[in-house]
Scaffold this motif. Structure first.
Motif, short mmCIF file in Angstrom:
data_model
loop_
_atom_site.label_atom_id
_atom_site.label_comp_id
_atom_site.label_asym_id
_atom_site.label_seq_id
_atom_site.Cartn_x
_atom_site.Cartn_y
_atom_site.Cartn_z
N ALA A 53 -36.03 -56.26 45.41
CA ALA A 53 -36.79 -57.47 45.75
C ALA A 53 -36.23 -58.18 46.97
CB ALA A 53 -36.80 -58.42 44.56
N ASP A 54 -35.02 -57.81 47.41
CA ASP A 54 -34.44 -58.44 48.59
C ASP A 54 -34.97 -57.85 49.91
OD1 ASP A 54 -33.14 -56.00 48.78
OD2 ASP A 54 -31.14 -56.79 48.43
N ARG A 55 -35.99 -57.01 49.81
CA ARG A 55 -36.69 -56.40 50.95
C ARG A 55 -35.85 -55.33 51.63
NH1 ARG A 55 -37.07 -61.98 52.09
NH2 ARG A 55 -35.92 -61.62 54.01
N PRO A 99 -32.76 -52.69 56.21
CA PRO A 99 -33.77 -53.74 56.31
C PRO A 99 -35.08 -53.21 56.90
CG PRO A 99 -32.33 -53.86 58.18
CD PRO A 99 -31.82 -52.73 57.33
N HIS A 107 -38.56 -54.14 55.66
CA HIS A 107 -39.75 -54.58 54.92
C HIS A 107 -39.79 -56.11 54.83
CE1 HIS A 107 -41.55 -50.82 53.66
NE2 HIS A 107 -40.35 -50.34 53.37
N LYS A 108 -40.99 -56.63 54.68
CA LYS A 108 -41.19 -58.07 54.55
C LYS A 108 -41.55 -58.47 53.12
CE LYS A 108 -42.46 -58.49 59.34
NZ LYS A 108 -43.54 -58.41 60.28
N GLY A 109 -41.51 -57.51 52.22
CA GLY A 109 -41.79 -57.76 50.81
C GLY A 109 -40.89 -56.89 49.95
N SER A 110 -41.02 -57.03 48.67
CA SER A 110 -40.22 -56.25 47.72
C SER A 110 -40.44 -54.75 47.95
CB SER A 110 -40.64 -56.62 46.30
OG SER A 110 -39.92 -55.88 45.36
N VAL A 111 -39.35 -53.99 48.06
CA VAL A 111 -39.44 -52.54 48.22
C VAL A 111 -39.62 -51.94 46.84
CG1 VAL A 111 -38.29 -50.46 49.05
CG2 VAL A 111 -37.98 -52.62 50.27
N SER A 159 -43.64 -50.95 50.15
CA SER A 159 -43.32 -52.33 49.82
C SER A 159 -44.59 -53.12 49.50
CB SER A 159 -42.60 -52.95 51.02
OG SER A 159 -42.49 -54.34 50.90
N THR A 160 -44.37 -54.30 48.91
CA THR A 160 -45.48 -55.21 48.68
C THR A 160 -46.04 -55.77 49.98
OG1 THR A 160 -43.96 -57.06 48.35
CG2 THR A 160 -44.70 -55.89 46.38
N ASP A 161 -45.36 -55.52 51.10
CA ASP A 161 -45.89 -55.94 52.40
C ASP A 161 -46.98 -54.99 52.91
OD1 ASP A 161 -44.50 -53.70 53.34
OD2 ASP A 161 -43.02 -54.85 54.47
#
Length: 170
Positions: free
Chosen positions: A115-117, A134, A136-140, A156-158
């Motif tokens: 969840a820390d991307r 690093p 992603h801009k959302g949870s991986v 990711s959620t991005d």
């Protein structure tokens, strides 16, 4: 409620994990309705299961913020303690997504979404966090190793899928 499943490479066993924090193994050859193995040690929902390439181990990701390595060989010295290693650093956030875990093809590394991307990659034997990637801009939600090349794929959620080179990892 079951949140993750994995089938052994020979198709003989089904592993399940869920909101009761227990991993269960079912022998599909017997059509068993009851599990023949229980793996207990997580304290929150299991979100991902992955059987090692050799078939002797299973990884489990849990919402408590850990990935665990379990011995699933048929015969072990201590049947009550199959937990081998715990990998820490990956987190679950308020979204409580089903984050997955996986093995490298040579079983030397394990990885998990977070969840820390970030993408987290550990040494499978020492549990040392080797890569903290690093981007992603959302949870991986999931990370997979390429079967032949030092490349990982993450989603990711991005709504992005990234391919990343790991250099001299293999």
């Amino acid at each position: 409620q079951v949140t993750s499943t994995s089938v052994s490479h020979d198709g003989n066993y089904l592993f399940t994990g869920g909101i009761d924090n227990i991993i269960r193994r079912f022998d599909l050859r017997k059509g068993a309705n009851e599990p023949d193995m229980l793996l207990q040690g997580h304290v929150d929902t299991i979100t991902g299961l992955s059987i090692s390439p050799c078939g002797n181990f299973i990884l489990s990701n849990s919402m408590e913020g850990s990935v665990a390595k379990w011995d699933i060989k048929p015969f072990v010295i201590d049947e009550t303690n199959r937990l081998i290693s715990v990998y820490t650093g990956a987190t679950h956030g308020a979204e409580r997504n089903l984050l997955r875990c996986s093995w490298s093809p040579d079983q030397m590394f394990v990885t998990s979404g977070s969840a820390d991307r970030m993408v987290h990659i550990w040494d499978a034997n020492t549990t040392k966090l080797l890569y903290f990637l690093p981007g992603h801009k959302g949870s991986v939600n999931e990370v997979l190793f390429h079967p032949n090349e030092p490349i990982i794929a993450s989603c990711s959620t991005d709504k992005q899928i990234f391919l990343g080179e790991l250099g001299t990892l293999f």
